[in-house]
Design a protein around this motif. Sequence first.
Motif, PDB file in Angstrom:
ATOM      1  N   ILE A 148       0.850  -1.203   0.000  1.00  0.00           N
ATOM      2  CA  ILE A 148       0.000   0.000   0.000  1.00  0.00           C
ATOM      3  C   ILE A 148       0.882   1.249   0.000  1.00  0.00           C
ATOM      4  O   ILE A 148       0.658   2.199  -0.752  1.00  0.00           O
ATOM      5  CB  ILE A 148      -0.938   0.017   1.235  1.00  0.00           C
ATOM      6  CG1 ILE A 148      -1.953  -1.126   1.148  1.00  0.00           C
ATOM      7  CG2 ILE A 148      -1.657   1.360   1.365  1.00  0.00           C
ATOM      8  CD1 ILE A 148      -2.875  -1.243   2.351  1.00  0.00           C
ATOM      9  N   MET A 149       1.908   1.225   0.848  1.00  0.00           N
ATOM     10  CA  MET A 149       2.777   2.400   0.943  1.00  0.00           C
ATOM     11  C   MET A 149       3.537   2.629  -0.368  1.00  0.00           C
ATOM     12  O   MET A 149       3.756   3.771  -0.782  1.00  0.00           O
ATOM     13  CB  MET A 149       3.779   2.223   2.096  1.00  0.00           C
ATOM     14  CG  MET A 149       3.148   2.369   3.445  1.00  0.00           C
ATOM     15  SD  MET A 149       2.319   3.981   3.557  1.00  0.00           S
ATOM     16  CE  MET A 149       1.062   3.612   4.715  1.00  0.00           C
ATOM     17  N   ALA A 157     -10.911   5.307  -8.367  1.00  0.00           N
ATOM     18  CA  ALA A 157     -10.761   5.938  -7.047  1.00  0.00           C
ATOM     19  C   ALA A 157     -12.134   6.283  -6.474  1.00  0.00           C
ATOM     20  O   ALA A 157     -12.401   6.048  -5.292  1.00  0.00           O
ATOM     21  CB  ALA A 157      -9.890   7.192  -7.161  1.00  0.00           C
ATOM     22  N   ASP A 158     -13.021   6.790  -7.343  1.00  0.00           N
ATOM     23  CA  ASP A 158     -14.388   7.121  -6.887  1.00  0.00           C
ATOM     24  C   ASP A 158     -15.112   5.881  -6.385  1.00  0.00           C
ATOM     25  O   ASP A 158     -15.736   5.879  -5.332  1.00  0.00           O
ATOM     26  CB  ASP A 158     -15.201   7.717  -8.044  1.00  0.00           C
ATOM     27  CG  ASP A 158     -14.899   9.193  -8.210  1.00  0.00           C
ATOM     28  OD1 ASP A 158     -14.391   9.794  -7.245  1.00  0.00           O
ATOM     29  OD2 ASP A 158     -15.159   9.725  -9.310  1.00  0.00           O
ATOM     30  N   ARG A 170      -7.873  -3.091  -3.851  1.00  0.00           N
ATOM     31  CA  ARG A 170      -8.236  -3.031  -5.277  1.00  0.00           C
ATOM     32  C   ARG A 170      -7.653  -1.769  -5.922  1.00  0.00           C
ATOM     33  O   ARG A 170      -7.149  -1.795  -7.030  1.00  0.00           O
ATOM     34  CB  ARG A 170      -9.762  -3.055  -5.447  1.00  0.00           C
ATOM     35  CG  ARG A 170     -10.369  -4.413  -5.127  1.00  0.00           C
ATOM     36  CD  ARG A 170     -11.703  -4.595  -5.868  1.00  0.00           C
ATOM     37  NE  ARG A 170     -12.630  -3.516  -5.619  1.00  0.00           N
ATOM     38  CZ  ARG A 170     -13.402  -3.436  -4.532  1.00  0.00           C
ATOM     39  NH1 ARG A 170     -13.350  -4.369  -3.615  1.00  0.00           N
ATOM     40  NH2 ARG A 170     -14.222  -2.419  -4.369  1.00  0.00           N
ATOM     41  N   LEU A 171      -7.728  -0.677  -5.155  1.00  0.00           N
ATOM     42  CA  LEU A 171      -7.159   0.579  -5.681  1.00  0.00           C
ATOM     43  C   LEU A 171      -5.638   0.430  -5.836  1.00  0.00           C
ATOM     44  O   LEU A 171      -5.058   0.887  -6.828  1.00  0.00           O
ATOM     45  CB  LEU A 171      -7.501   1.749  -4.743  1.00  0.00           C
ATOM     46  CG  LEU A 171      -6.960   3.113  -5.159  1.00  0.00           C
ATOM     47  CD1 LEU A 171      -7.556   3.547  -6.500  1.00  0.00           C
ATOM     48  CD2 LEU A 171      -7.265   4.183  -4.110  1.00  0.00           C
ATOM     49  N   VAL A 181      -7.979   9.603  -2.077  1.00  0.00           N
ATOM     50  CA  VAL A 181      -8.706   8.452  -1.501  1.00  0.00           C
ATOM     51  C   VAL A 181      -7.807   7.732  -0.502  1.00  0.00           C
ATOM     52  O   VAL A 181      -8.227   7.376   0.597  1.00  0.00           O
ATOM     53  CB  VAL A 181      -9.186   7.485  -2.613  1.00  0.00           C
ATOM     54  CG1 VAL A 181      -9.712   6.182  -2.015  1.00  0.00           C
ATOM     55  CG2 VAL A 181     -10.249   8.158  -3.467  1.00  0.00           C
ATOM     56  N   MET A 182      -6.556   7.548  -0.871  1.00  0.00           N
ATOM     57  CA  MET A 182      -5.652   6.848   0.051  1.00  0.00           C
ATOM     58  C   MET A 182      -5.432   7.669   1.315  1.00  0.00           C
ATOM     59  O   MET A 182      -5.345   7.119   2.410  1.00  0.00           O
ATOM     60  CB  MET A 182      -4.331   6.547  -0.640  1.00  0.00           C
ATOM     61  CG  MET A 182      -4.508   5.485  -1.696  1.00  0.00           C
ATOM     62  SD  MET A 182      -2.973   4.767  -2.253  1.00  0.00           S
ATOM     63  CE  MET A 182      -2.716   3.542  -1.045  1.00  0.00           C
ATOM     64  N   GLU A 183      -5.375   8.962   1.168  1.00  0.00           N
ATOM     65  CA  GLU A 183      -5.149   9.809   2.351  1.00  0.00           C
ATOM     66  C   GLU A 183      -6.364   9.796   3.283  1.00  0.00           C
ATOM     67  O   GLU A 183      -6.230   9.834   4.496  1.00  0.00           O
ATOM     68  CB  GLU A 183      -4.760  11.230   1.920  1.00  0.00           C
ATOM     69  CG  GLU A 183      -3.307  11.249   1.453  1.00  0.00           C
ATOM     70  CD  GLU A 183      -2.896  12.506   0.697  1.00  0.00           C
ATOM     71  OE1 GLU A 183      -3.769  13.374   0.449  1.00  0.00           O
ATOM     72  OE2 GLU A 183      -1.707  12.599   0.324  1.00  0.00           O
ATOM     73  N   GLU A 184      -7.532   9.724   2.673  1.00  0.00           N
ATOM     74  CA  GLU A 184      -8.764   9.619   3.460  1.00  0.00           C
ATOM     75  C   GLU A 184      -8.747   8.303   4.255  1.00  0.00           C
ATOM     76  O   GLU A 184      -9.092   8.253   5.433  1.00  0.00           O
ATOM     77  CB  GLU A 184      -9.952   9.629   2.480  1.00  0.00           C
ATOM     78  CG  GLU A 184     -11.296   9.886   3.097  1.00  0.00           C
ATOM     79  CD  GLU A 184     -11.518  11.340   3.484  1.00  0.00           C
ATOM     80  OE1 GLU A 184     -10.591  12.159   3.380  1.00  0.00           O
ATOM     81  OE2 GLU A 184     -12.636  11.639   3.931  1.00  0.00           O
ATOM     82  N   PHE A 185      -8.324   7.263   3.561  1.00  0.00           N
ATOM     83  CA  PHE A 185      -8.204   5.947   4.196  1.00  0.00           C
ATOM     84  C   PHE A 185      -7.180   6.001   5.351  1.00  0.00           C
ATOM     85  O   PHE A 185      -7.447   5.534   6.460  1.00  0.00           O
ATOM     86  CB  PHE A 185      -7.810   4.925   3.115  1.00  0.00           C
ATOM     87  CG  PHE A 185      -7.091   3.712   3.599  1.00  0.00           C
ATOM     88  CD1 PHE A 185      -7.764   2.740   4.335  1.00  0.00           C
ATOM     89  CD2 PHE A 185      -5.740   3.508   3.316  1.00  0.00           C
ATOM     90  CE1 PHE A 185      -7.098   1.603   4.786  1.00  0.00           C
ATOM     91  CE2 PHE A 185      -5.078   2.382   3.763  1.00  0.00           C
ATOM     92  CZ  PHE A 185      -5.756   1.427   4.500  1.00  0.00           C
TER      93      PHE A 185
END
Length: 475
Positions: A326-327, A348-349, A374-375, A397-401
């Motif tokens: 992920i990183m 991403a959406d 998946r992203l 999206v990743m930052e939100e996660f």
Amino acid sequence: MVAQEESKLRVYNTLTARIEEFRPIKGRRVRMFVCGPTVYDYSHLGHARTYVAFDIVARFLRKLGYSVFYLMNITDIDDKIIKKAQESGTTAQEIADKYTEAFFEDMKTLNITSVNLYAKATDHIDEIIDQVSVLIDKGYAYEANGSVYYEVRKFKDFGKLSGQSLENLIAGARVEVVEEKKNPEDFALWKAKKEGEPFWQSPWGLGRPGWHVEDTAITMTYFGAQYDIHGGARDLIFPHHEAEIAIAEAITGVKPFVKYWMHTGFLNIEGEKMSKSLGNIIRIRDIVKKYDPMAVRFYLAYTHYRKPIDFTTETMDDVVRAYNRIMGAYRLLCEQSEGNKNELAERADNVMHDFMKEMMYDFNTRNAIASIFRLVDDVYKYGEDSTPQAKAKARRVMEEFFDIIGISPIIATHAEIFENIMDILLSIREEARKRRDWETADKIRSELKKIGIIVEDTANGPRWKIGASMRSIAN
Ligand code: AMP
């Protein structure tokens, strides 16, 4: 319609044994209390499991726009603390202070930052005494030889949290038989002073509080008679949380004392709960020497909070590999490129939608993380050829996660990593120079020169350059 249903937060409530729509008692305000640690030793991975889970609950609620007041108690007076103090020839207070500090450090290491207020039991002795007095006045409690006990049979709803009758609960539990108690299941609200133990003044003589009433005294001080969420691991359902209900509802008559009861599954090792008394613990401060603390946090978040986690080094290593993947994807999104593909934006959406949907259904971090995977796959597939806009969208999206799961990624660019390595190298060279170890100092400089990096020693310390740019190690 579907979208509207999905947008409702649902929570599993131990009290009703059902998944329910989450509706706070007052508007968008959420008052949440989680049982804190008994501070007689360093916290272990089992504690981290529970505290990471509720940190995520608080973060997610705030993300949804709720105003969350998150309160946690610190049990700083208890048999185990007193025993440890006696064994190590110090005071209970010194033991409690030392391990409270250590607990805060461990929480910080794991980025558990959502608690608004930590409340120590010993700072609430007056409120505890008030509650015990009211319980005696109302006929729920009795005094015996300077101690006070709650007479469980007087509280008709006892057992409603675990959905069991009092008889069943007693049969399945080890109840302490003490001569002066009327019934074996009665629990101590106040314990008469014993030789060598800390004590406070009370209407029943010198003594100290029992465990269950500490929490009700603290929550009633800050939240009043009723609040929204009470959390802890599942071992606390009986007797601790049943006892809290018995105390609070007997005092105020307001029901339910807590609207949503949430309980985490255990972190187990070889099928057994990780706990100090079983001697199978891994301390938080030890595991973060081996693994990145954020990877540890990710590992804990990777199982739904109600499910048990069976810790093994192999599963930990697997999850850490997934974390690194992920990183890696995030690092790729942070790098500049000029591709022309747009697929990533649409993906991403979709992923954001799925991620939120899973979190809305009883904070299902497991499935939510699966959508992030998946992203991540798509980032590796399309990342380098994507437009800056598509990459920026996926990055958001990743930052939100990260924000919701509570991971703060420290992503350095290659240039930053390189500069850090230079800083390390030149400070090793400085140490060598101070020791007059010219051989090492010269070797570092000549080896760097071979790869085109020039080191100069100036009055302000060493500086280095590649080509035209000159930097000092302090910058
Ligand atoms: P303690 O300090 O033992 O009172 O525990 C503090 C909190 O951590 C309580 O909510 C416990 O139920 C929880 N806890 C302790 N051990 C574990 C474990 N192995 N897995 C999950 N939660 C735990």
